[in-house]
Design an enzyme around this catalytic site. Sequence first.
Site, PDB file in Angstrom:
ATOM      1  N   ASN A 181       1.093   9.933 -10.907  1.00  0.00           N
ATOM      2  CA  ASN A 181       1.434   8.587 -11.346  1.00  0.00           C
ATOM      3  C   ASN A 181       2.224   8.636 -12.650  1.00  0.00           C
ATOM      4  OD1 ASN A 181      -1.270   9.391 -12.272  1.00  0.00           O
ATOM      5  ND2 ASN A 181      -1.481   7.352 -13.156  1.00  0.00           N
ATOM      6  N   ALA A 192       5.173   0.933 -20.061  1.00  0.00           N
ATOM      7  CA  ALA A 192       4.640  -0.188 -20.829  1.00  0.00           C
ATOM      8  C   ALA A 192       4.863  -1.505 -20.088  1.00  0.00           C
ATOM      9  CB  ALA A 192       5.281  -0.242 -22.212  1.00  0.00           C
ATOM     10  N   CYS A 193       5.920  -1.591 -19.308  1.00  0.00           N
ATOM     11  CA  CYS A 193       6.153  -2.720 -18.411  1.00  0.00           C
ATOM     12  C   CYS A 193       5.501  -2.334 -17.084  1.00  0.00           C
ATOM     13  CB  CYS A 193       7.651  -2.947 -18.249  1.00  0.00           C
ATOM     14  SG  CYS A 193       8.048  -4.294 -17.146  1.00  0.00           S
ATOM     15  N   CYS A 233       2.889   4.931  -8.513  1.00  0.00           N
ATOM     16  CA  CYS A 233       1.698   5.700  -8.153  1.00  0.00           C
ATOM     17  C   CYS A 233       2.078   7.093  -7.657  1.00  0.00           C
ATOM     18  CB  CYS A 233       0.925   4.985  -7.051  1.00  0.00           C
ATOM     19  SG  CYS A 233       0.334   3.346  -7.488  1.00  0.00           S
ATOM     20  N   GLU A 270       1.053   8.700  -4.975  1.00  0.00           N
ATOM     21  CA  GLU A 270       1.305   8.775  -3.532  1.00  0.00           C
ATOM     22  C   GLU A 270       2.742   8.396  -3.194  1.00  0.00           C
ATOM     23  OE1 GLU A 270      -3.029   7.313  -4.063  1.00  0.00           O
ATOM     24  OE2 GLU A 270      -1.124   7.166  -5.151  1.00  0.00           O
ATOM     25  N   CYS A 314      -3.945   2.822  -3.290  1.00  0.00           N
ATOM     26  CA  CYS A 314      -3.888   1.376  -3.492  1.00  0.00           C
ATOM     27  C   CYS A 314      -3.161   0.724  -2.304  1.00  0.00           C
ATOM     28  CB  CYS A 314      -3.182   1.048  -4.808  1.00  0.00           C
ATOM     29  SG  CYS A 314      -1.391   1.282  -4.758  1.00  0.00           S
ATOM     30  N   CYS A 329       0.578   1.672  -1.895  1.00  0.00           N
ATOM     31  CA  CYS A 329       0.733   3.037  -1.384  1.00  0.00           C
ATOM     32  C   CYS A 329       0.360   3.116   0.090  1.00  0.00           C
ATOM     33  CB  CYS A 329      -0.102   4.017  -2.204  1.00  0.00           C
ATOM     34  SG  CYS A 329       0.589   4.288  -3.847  1.00  0.00           S
TER      35      CYS A 329
END
Length: 160
Positions: free
Chosen positions: A62, A66-67, A73, A75, A112, A115
């Site tokens: 991953n 900051a944004c 991710c 995956e 997630c 993903c």
Amino acid sequence: MKELKITSTLQIYDAFEELPEDIQQLMRQSFEIRDKAYAPYSEFLVGAAILLENGEIILGNNQENACYPSGLCAERTAIYYAGANFPNVPVLKMALSAKSLKHSLLTPTPPCGACRQAIAEYEIKQKAPIEIFFMGETGKVVKSCSLANLLPLIFDNSYL
């Protein structure tokens, strides 16, 4: 009205050492790449190791920003790299591991939703399932024989 019951079948290994040797090797690679993740905000590290049909192993972790929506991710980092560099080579297996720098993570951590959708696209494209193994830092490992077990109502191009 009718009721639709959806079930998924997953295998659970009580420990890493119970995995077949080839999956242990793939999972070890996910550990190594996981620990190189860029996650200064969440301190949640994820590693992905993908075995392609041609024997290539693709790694991803991953990458935060900051944004937040600009990060990616592990995956998707790995599977998009595989798709870009080996567009016609099927993905056979994925090994995923997660680790928190804030606490011990013993619970197997699945992909997630975003993903899952990305992995689904590759299963559909290659017309073959992808075995997915996932775990936390240590402890149990879960195996899904196909992404369809993790995302049973897949959104695909038939809806477009």
